[in-house]
Design an enzyme around this catalytic site. Structure first.
Site, PDB file in Angstrom:
ATOM      1  N   GLU A 160       0.701  -1.229  -0.110  1.00  0.00           N
ATOM      2  CA  GLU A 160       0.158   0.001   0.086  1.00  0.00           C
ATOM      3  C   GLU A 160       0.830   1.479   0.136  1.00  0.00           C
ATOM      4  O   GLU A 160       0.299   2.075  -0.537  1.00  0.00           O
ATOM      5  CB  GLU A 160      -1.039  -0.121   1.167  1.00  0.00           C
ATOM      6  CG  GLU A 160      -2.144  -0.999   1.025  1.00  0.00           C
ATOM      7  CD  GLU A 160      -1.887  -2.453   1.391  1.00  0.00           C
ATOM      8  OE1 GLU A 160      -0.762  -2.807   1.581  1.00  0.00           O
ATOM      9  OE2 GLU A 160      -2.833  -3.269   1.172  1.00  0.00           O
ATOM     10  N   HIS A 173     -10.373  -5.295  10.080  1.00  0.00           N
ATOM     11  CA  HIS A 173     -10.855  -4.892   8.815  1.00  0.00           C
ATOM     12  C   HIS A 173     -12.285  -3.922   8.883  1.00  0.00           C
ATOM     13  O   HIS A 173     -13.211  -4.186   8.116  1.00  0.00           O
ATOM     14  CB  HIS A 173     -11.503  -6.301   8.200  1.00  0.00           C
ATOM     15  CG  HIS A 173     -10.443  -6.973   7.197  1.00  0.00           C
ATOM     16  ND1 HIS A 173      -9.460  -7.707   7.880  1.00  0.00           N
ATOM     17  CD2 HIS A 173     -10.249  -6.873   5.808  1.00  0.00           C
ATOM     18  CE1 HIS A 173      -8.750  -8.248   6.853  1.00  0.00           C
ATOM     19  NE2 HIS A 173      -9.000  -7.765   5.885  1.00  0.00           N
TER      20      HIS A 173
END
Ligand SMILES: Cc1ncc(C[n+]2csc(CCOP(=O)(O)OP(=O)(O)O)c2C)c(N)n1
Ligand SMILES: Cc1ncc(C[n+]2csc(CCOP(=O)(O)OP(=O)(O)O)c2C)c(N)n1
Ligand SMILES: [Mg+2]
Ligand SMILES: [Mg+2]
Lengths: 325, 323, 323, 325
Positions: free
Chosen positions: A57, A126
């Site tokens: 990322e 998450h």
């Protein structure tokens, strides 16, 4: 049209009008995006413009910054908000600052988009929301798409604008249905009055707007008062004008947000109301937020960790009672 | 290398050295503040790399005054930036660590160690995409070769065969930490071996650096994919003006200074290009004049207006749009 | 490998397969939610690695049910965790992706790709520091080998010569992305070559995995420093229950299934250890019973109390201290 | 004793009483720390306990998490707040969550410390404050050391406690002088009343406490009122009790913070006051914060970007005027 289709359409049209628009991220190409937002685009625009990246990322955003410097308009997708933390250095130290540090010599026409929030039992790693952090970074514009129309217009605007923009989606909205009004003039910086009312201003964004709207009939029934519901849409800058008018009318403000309460984004809204609108307030403001805990897996606990239509109703009704509303 | 180029490189090196000495002086006098990282000892590396990588984009770090000047940015605008003045290349907002000039394809001045490397990867992608074939060069220190940003970039640049030159300035130290104490080996090019061609050069030898960078640029322009070049250098000063540099022994520093790149280049000018001492002196004087002018310019330059605080934060349109 | 161990490995593989099939069934029935990553096809790898790395600490990912069970964690506690029940190994708060049990030296269940690797490095440092010589094993997928956390860990573990086994489960895919599309080569061990000894093993062959992990653990216990072992595997299901897996052709999947680790191990039991079909069947039935019991247990187990929401967030003392 | 010496003493004593305490970070060992906080410790405790790391912040925190799992008490130093962004995944997804996700099976006795804030012309990539972000993470305790005594006691507490703690220092405080009171009982979670007063509550932390104290004589003179100054000390959890008593007494609250205003940490304090103490407030609360811009290098601009004693005085006096205080 579904929310994810609206996002797809926005990207598609931006790619069609400007050849320098590229999309990068994990599984955005061949796979079509884990929430199917980029479905079909690789067939239309090829691998050079739909770039499947490895799981890195920091580089997804870092490369996007460099692409923007090098003449492209990158749209970077981070699969889920939590993973954006790995790119926070690039988002905050680079994407947000190069323009200012270079005295405007560098412009970064780029978008970083990701879904966030509590979905269904995805657990602590998450389920997070980062508008609190990212809206506090000078140099970044932050949009939060709470409905289909905004999703389409604001994303298209973001891609074609010359500013570095963080575009936040919500995990549970991708299959939401709605209309896209193609004729209307659209201003992505304007808050949306979802429902007019005159007694209580309820400010929200993203998925909580739906939960608020689900709660409102019962709230209005129980209180015998009418609620004005506002979807903030642009989280930075904030459309304080719209909030101000509403607050002047109602004399009270409630913020409903999904994120943990401590230091939440909504604190900024309440703080503003207290600082700037104090003498218009007839009641203590109310902030309805998630619990200050990592999100648990178990469904009951998960639901207890965030506002729901029921808990929103309950809290607003009890607050109204305590504050003579 | 023809004589003119050799002279030019030498001139830029001297200009760089004198510029840094002036910066040091004015830091101590209080005209410059913040972190000031001097490039003294490494001018051969910095100048030759810029001269060799003629076209194309350059990304670098906070230790970039000499590179910026050698890239063609006006020394006056650089010195004024160090002074925090409105005439600075970043209008006084960036300072020593943040010199940017896209008109010279110079995106230098990142102060996050390794942070510029993924940016350079993205830029290389963009240039290739747009059919611009000059390539991109990213300069970083040995200290940057242990961070995720660096490693991810090796992997990504290699996968996409990007026209990118990784140029590692290995001066053996990251602030006070000797690289060999925190890495499994001394030469960091080894880390790039699984991904690309690696090369090494004596960073104290400007001619060698020039040749190596040229060769590397040709390779990346020819579609060979990324190349890693490691230049062994050493800095004479502390890491920045706030570092006394006690971690290095006198002897170590002496050995390092004995390889002085300017003296070495001077010898080349004498011996290969037959320049006289007077000719060399003229070059020095010219450089001194430029530095003096830069200081004078920076001193006289105006401070930024207070309104500057708020410009270029958001899009121009935002405020109106909201209101 | 003696017969008992071979049987045990086979039994655990079957147990793993049956456990995963039950999990799948109960996911579809709505008893399990969230992301459910099945290990079907990879049981040989998961079981053999756990059995071979006898003592020492294990760190792994979200695809860890089979490893957890094979490490010795009660299948009932694992199934109950998947069901989100109070009797789950993480009391229903972690779910499928977050199984933790320090009493079995199992710190599995990180759902940030690559995120557990630096944790394993730190743990290896701690164990070495404390004179505990068993070593640490960190398991991760091919998808983790492009992120900064992984690379930094190679570098750090190598610099400090830590007793750490990097065990890469290369099943060729990260969700829908084939590793060869986003990496410069197919075998990721190459990335570790500058830093440590690398080895490769057929991850569909439990016996081979067992031997390779044993050998690697001996090396790291002998002070050899870190070792990288790559196991080529393949998963039969989609990435998680929400992935239809359309990116793989039927043929590709058939080739993969033809290497089934359980059938292979069954053959070994027959041919090398001379087990009869009945004996093998008995093992299967035993495993089925354990899985059935686990499901029954999980079904009957209570939901966590609502107060659980707020426990173990802050220190116990905090509230008092402040008030 | 200097602030940095107090920190040094805290680490030193913790290392002496507990052999499992280790320190890791860039230049913390041989160099003695870039702000000399760990000076001399390597000579006493050796390289195994004073671990010089390469420049890899993700791993500094990530390794510390693993060390804590493996039986040590790591104290991780990040050289400057901005670089902590590189470790945000490890801080937020790992350090803060493992205990909760594992239902308490994993405890992480660890500290991450770093200096933050605007120093002297270090520009945009070296001048940031992250208490806003980190205090909003459930599972992390956040201390902010505003004076020498707190620096010593709270750091020692943090190192010997079993909780994951973020310990924030300020770039400009390292050479601040002060006394350490070794006899007093010490509670790191308690806010410190720096100065008692009865008309205005001023809440601050870190270096701004000094700036507030520098402004107070002039403020009191101009207003003819007395100010109560509170150093929050623990930013999460917050000692609301102390705030509540003060606010009940004064009826007004001002927060002074160095960070950008938009979505700042102080918004949480004001929001709390508005939500919970509304009917005790006699005046609109005031938040004095930094400007919403990346920090510029030029000294005049830099000073204009943060509160100073003068601007604090000016803002409080004008606010008092507008609010009839
Ligand atoms: C991510 C990050 N971590 C730490 C620092 C602090 N820091 C600034 S320069 C430096 C050393 C860099 O050494 P090297 O890359 O070898 O470059 P050199 O200064 O030797 O040219 C460090 C640790 C930083 N700026 N960024
Ligand atoms: C940092 C991060 N980025 C993205 C994801 C989303 N994600 C979850 S699993 C996965 C693929 C991982 O593939 P691999 O490492 O090969 O393991 P496998 O699932 O194949 O066993 C991705 C991208 C994540 N969990 N964490
Ligand atoms: Mg160096
Ligand atoms: Mg995989």
């Amino acid at each position: 049209m579904l929310y994810r289709e609206a996002l797809n359409k926005a990207i598609d049209e931006a790619m069609a009008v400007d050849e320098t628009v590229v999309v990068l991220g994990e599984d955005v190409g061949l796979y079509g995006g884990s929430y199917r937002v980029t479905e079909g685009l690789i067939a239309r625009y090829g691998e050079k413009r739909l770039i499947d990246t490895p799981i890195a990322e920091l580089s997804i955003v870092g490369n996007a910054v460099g692409m923007a410097m090098g003449g492209l308009r990158p749209v970077a997708e981070i699969m889920t908000a939590n993973f954006a933390l790995l790119a926070f250095d690039q988002i905050i130290n680079h994407m947000a600052k190069y323009r200012y540090m270079s005295a405007g010599k560098i412009t970064l026409p780029m978008v970083v988009r990701f879904p966030q929030g509590v979905s269904r039992q995805l657990a602590a790693q998450h389920s997070e929301s980062y508008e609190q952090m990212l809206s506090a970074v000078p140099g970044l514009i932050v949009f939060a798409a709470g409905d289909v129309n905004y999703a389409y217009h604001a994303l298209k605007y973001a891609i074609l604008s010359d500013d570095p923009i963080v575009f936040i989606e919500h995990e549970l909205l991708y299959n939401k249905k709605g209309e896209v009004d193609l004729n209307a003039e659209f201003d992505p910086f304007k808050a949306r009055i979802v429902k007019e009312g005159k007694d209580v201003t309820i400010v929200s964004y993203l998925k909580m707007v739906d939960d608020v709207m689900a709660a409102v009939p019962e709230i209005e029934k129980q209180l015998g008062k009418s609620c004005e519901v506002i979807d903030l849409c642009s989280l930075n800058p904030i459309d304080f004008k719209t909030l101000e008018s509403s607050l002047k009318k109602t004399g009270s403000i409630v913020v409903v947000e999904e994120d943990h309460k401590m230091g939440s984004y909504g604190a900024q809204i309440i703080s503003w109301a207290a600082e700037e609108m104090f003498y218009s307030l007839d009641a203590a403001p109310l902030r309805i937020s998630g619990a200050d805990v990592p999100i648990p897996y178990n469904r009951r606990l998960e639901l207890a960790s965030i506002p729901t239509p029921d808990s929103i109703t309950e809290q607003i009704v009890s607050w109204a009672g305590n504050n003579g509303i | 290398m023809n004589k003119l180029l050799a002279e030019e490189i030498y001139y830029d090196m001297v200009l760089g050295r004198l510029f840094e000495l002036a910066a040091k002086e004015h830091y101590m006098a209080g005209d410059i503040a913040g972190f000031l990282h001097l490039d003294i000892g490494q001018e051969g590396f910095s100048v030759a790399a810029m001269k060799a990588f003629e076209k194309g984009d350059v990304f670098t770090t906070y230790r970039e005054h000499v590179m910026a000047i050698s890239r063609g940015i006006d020394p006056q605008a650089v010195m004024a930036e160090l002074f925090g003045k409105a005439s600075g290349i970043s209008r006084g907002r960036g300072g020593s660590m943040h010199l940017f000039d896209p008109s010279h394809f110079f995106y230098g001045g990142d102060a996050i160690v390794g942070g510029q490397i993924p940016n350079a990867v993205g830029c290389a992608y963009a240039r290739k995409f747009l059919g611009q074939e000059d390539g991109v060069m990213v300069v970083f220190g040995d200290g940057a070769t242990s961070g995720g940003a660096f490693f991810e970039s090796l992997n990504n640049a290699s996968t996409k065969k990007l026209p990118l030159l990784f140029l590692c300035e290995n001066n053996g130290y990251a602030i006070g930490t000797k690289i060999t104490r925190v890495a499994p080996f001394e030469k960091q090019a080894k880390k790039a071996e699984p991904y690309m061609l690696t090369m090494e050069v004596d960073g104290m030898d400007a001619v060698a650096v020039y040749k190596a960078v040229k060769e590397a640029q040709h390779l990346i322009q020819d579609g060979h994919g990324p190349v890693f070049l490691e230049a062994m250098t050493c800095r004479y000063e502390g890491h920045s003006m706030s570092d006394p540099g006690n971690y290095r022994s006198k002897e170590e520093l002496e050995i390092c200074k004995a390889k002085d790149p300017i003296e070495r280049m001077e010898k080349v000018l004498h011996e290969t290009y037959l320049l006289s001492s007077e000719q060399i002196d003229t070059l020095r004087q010219r450089a001194q004049k430029v530095v003096d002018d830069a200081v004078e310019f920076a001193t006289a330059a105006p401070e930024p207006e207070l309104e500057e605080l708020y410009t270029e934060v958001f899009c121009k349109g935002c405020a109106n749009v909201v209101s």
